[in-house]
Scaffold this motif. Sequence first.
Motif, PDB file in Angstrom:
ATOM      1  N   GLU A  32       0.851  -1.185   0.000  1.00 13.77           N
ATOM      2  CA  GLU A  32       0.000   0.000   0.000  1.00 13.77           C
ATOM      3  C   GLU A  32       0.887   1.235   0.000  1.00 13.77           C
ATOM      4  O   GLU A  32       2.024   1.197   0.484  1.00 13.77           O
ATOM      5  N   ASP A  33       0.374   2.337  -0.522  1.00 15.85           N
ATOM      6  CA  ASP A  33       1.133   3.589  -0.536  1.00 15.85           C
ATOM      7  C   ASP A  33       1.590   3.956   0.866  1.00 15.85           C
ATOM      8  O   ASP A  33       0.810   3.899   1.818  1.00 15.85           O
ATOM      9  N   GLY A  34       2.850   4.314   0.985  1.00 15.62           N
ATOM     10  CA  GLY A  34       3.393   4.755   2.261  1.00 15.62           C
ATOM     11  C   GLY A  34       3.801   3.641   3.194  1.00 15.62           C
ATOM     12  O   GLY A  34       4.275   3.892   4.290  1.00 15.62           O
ATOM     13  N   ASP A  35       3.623   2.386   2.808  1.00 18.78           N
ATOM     14  CA  ASP A  35       4.024   1.273   3.668  1.00 18.78           C
ATOM     15  C   ASP A  35       4.979   0.376   2.886  1.00 18.78           C
ATOM     16  O   ASP A  35       4.764   0.117   1.704  1.00 18.78           O
ATOM     17  N   TRP A  36       6.003  -0.098   3.561  1.00 14.09           N
ATOM     18  CA  TRP A  36       6.989  -0.939   2.876  1.00 14.09           C
ATOM     19  C   TRP A  36       6.803  -2.413   3.208  1.00 14.09           C
ATOM     20  O   TRP A  36       7.610  -3.240   2.856  1.00 14.09           O
ATOM     21  N   HIS A  37       5.707  -2.779   3.893  1.00 16.48           N
ATOM     22  CA  HIS A  37       5.426  -4.183   4.197  1.00 16.48           C
ATOM     23  C   HIS A  37       4.318  -4.700   3.279  1.00 16.48           C
ATOM     24  O   HIS A  37       3.297  -4.039   3.108  1.00 16.48           O
ATOM     25  N   CYS A  38       4.521  -5.886   2.730  1.00 17.93           N
ATOM     26  CA  CYS A  38       3.501  -6.518   1.909  1.00 17.93           C
ATOM     27  C   CYS A  38       2.253  -6.750   2.769  1.00 17.93           C
ATOM     28  O   CYS A  38       2.360  -7.257   3.898  1.00 17.93           O
ATOM     29  N   ILE A  39       1.088  -6.397   2.250  1.00 23.75           N
ATOM     30  CA  ILE A  39      -0.142  -6.539   3.023  1.00 23.75           C
ATOM     31  C   ILE A  39      -0.534  -8.007   3.188  1.00 23.75           C
ATOM     32  O   ILE A  39      -1.350  -8.329   4.050  1.00 23.75           O
ATOM     33  N   ASN A  40       0.048  -8.915   2.419  1.00 20.95           N
ATOM     34  CA  ASN A  40      -0.289 -10.336   2.509  1.00 20.95           C
ATOM     35  C   ASN A  40       0.683 -11.141   3.368  1.00 20.95           C
ATOM     36  O   ASN A  40       0.267 -12.014   4.106  1.00 20.95           O
ATOM     37  N   CYS A  41       1.975 -10.865   3.246  1.00 20.04           N
ATOM     38  CA  CYS A  41       2.958 -11.706   3.946  1.00 20.04           C
ATOM     39  C   CYS A  41       3.911 -10.935   4.852  1.00 20.04           C
ATOM     40  O   CYS A  41       4.669 -11.530   5.601  1.00 20.04           O
ATOM     41  N   GLY A  42       3.908  -9.601   4.767  1.00 22.22           N
ATOM     42  CA  GLY A  42       4.777  -8.799   5.628  1.00 22.22           C
ATOM     43  C   GLY A  42       6.185  -8.585   5.091  1.00 22.22           C
ATOM     44  O   GLY A  42       7.005  -7.940   5.744  1.00 22.22           O
ATOM     45  N   ALA A  43       6.504  -9.110   3.913  1.00 21.90           N
ATOM     46  CA  ALA A  43       7.847  -8.935   3.336  1.00 21.90           C
ATOM     47  C   ALA A  43       8.164  -7.447   3.159  1.00 21.90           C
ATOM     48  O   ALA A  43       7.281  -6.620   2.952  1.00 21.90           O
ATOM     49  N   ILE A  44       9.444  -7.108   3.242  1.00 25.52           N
ATOM     50  CA  ILE A  44       9.897  -5.726   3.087  1.00 25.52           C
ATOM     51  C   ILE A  44      10.084  -5.414   1.602  1.00 25.52           C
ATOM     52  O   ILE A  44      10.697  -6.186   0.870  1.00 25.52           O
ATOM     53  N   ASN A  45       9.566  -4.276   1.179  1.00 25.81           N
ATOM     54  CA  ASN A  45       9.690  -3.829  -0.204  1.00 25.81           C
ATOM     55  C   ASN A  45      11.116  -3.318  -0.431  1.00 25.81           C
ATOM     56  O   ASN A  45      11.472  -2.249   0.047  1.00 25.81           O
TER      57      ASN A  45
END
Length: 168
Positions: A32-45
């Motif tokens: 999601e915009d402004g977040d670096w964690h995947c909304i499904n698994c939490g991986a770092i972008n």
Amino acid sequence: LQGELLCDGTPIEGGSYTNDPVEPVRPPHEFEDGDWHCINCGAINDAFCDLVDGFYQLNNEQDVCWFAEFVSAGNTTVNAKLNSDLDFTDVDFAGIGNRENGFKGIFDGGFHTVSNMTLDLPEADWVGFINFLNGGATVKNLRGDATCIIYATGNAGFIGGSTAPGDI
């Protein structure tokens, strides 16, 4: 495995296993915009900040928080360039790297200043803007002002600690 996987490769309930060669369905990470964690698994972008000439471009406090988590997750040899002064008022910041994943890259502060950074970790060791350096790291052109406060059990400072020589 037959069936769907999460974007990190873990199976979604309802999948089954087979000996037939079947390629599982693995969707891409979703950020999601402004977040670096995947909304499904939490991986770092790993593409949250622009990478220019081998240096992640850190333009604000949020970028630095991403970089800190990225390094602490094991990406220790990455490089960064700070492009503005930072004011950490009301920003939850844990410092860059840790004892297990000490920073080994180049951090060029661009002669910018870090202000209002409070690290209140009285039970922790190796605490600072950069918590821990490993051999070969370079930190240059970075300033912290008198508004920065660091509390720790020991080994606290703008750079919390190091195991081997580097350039500061």
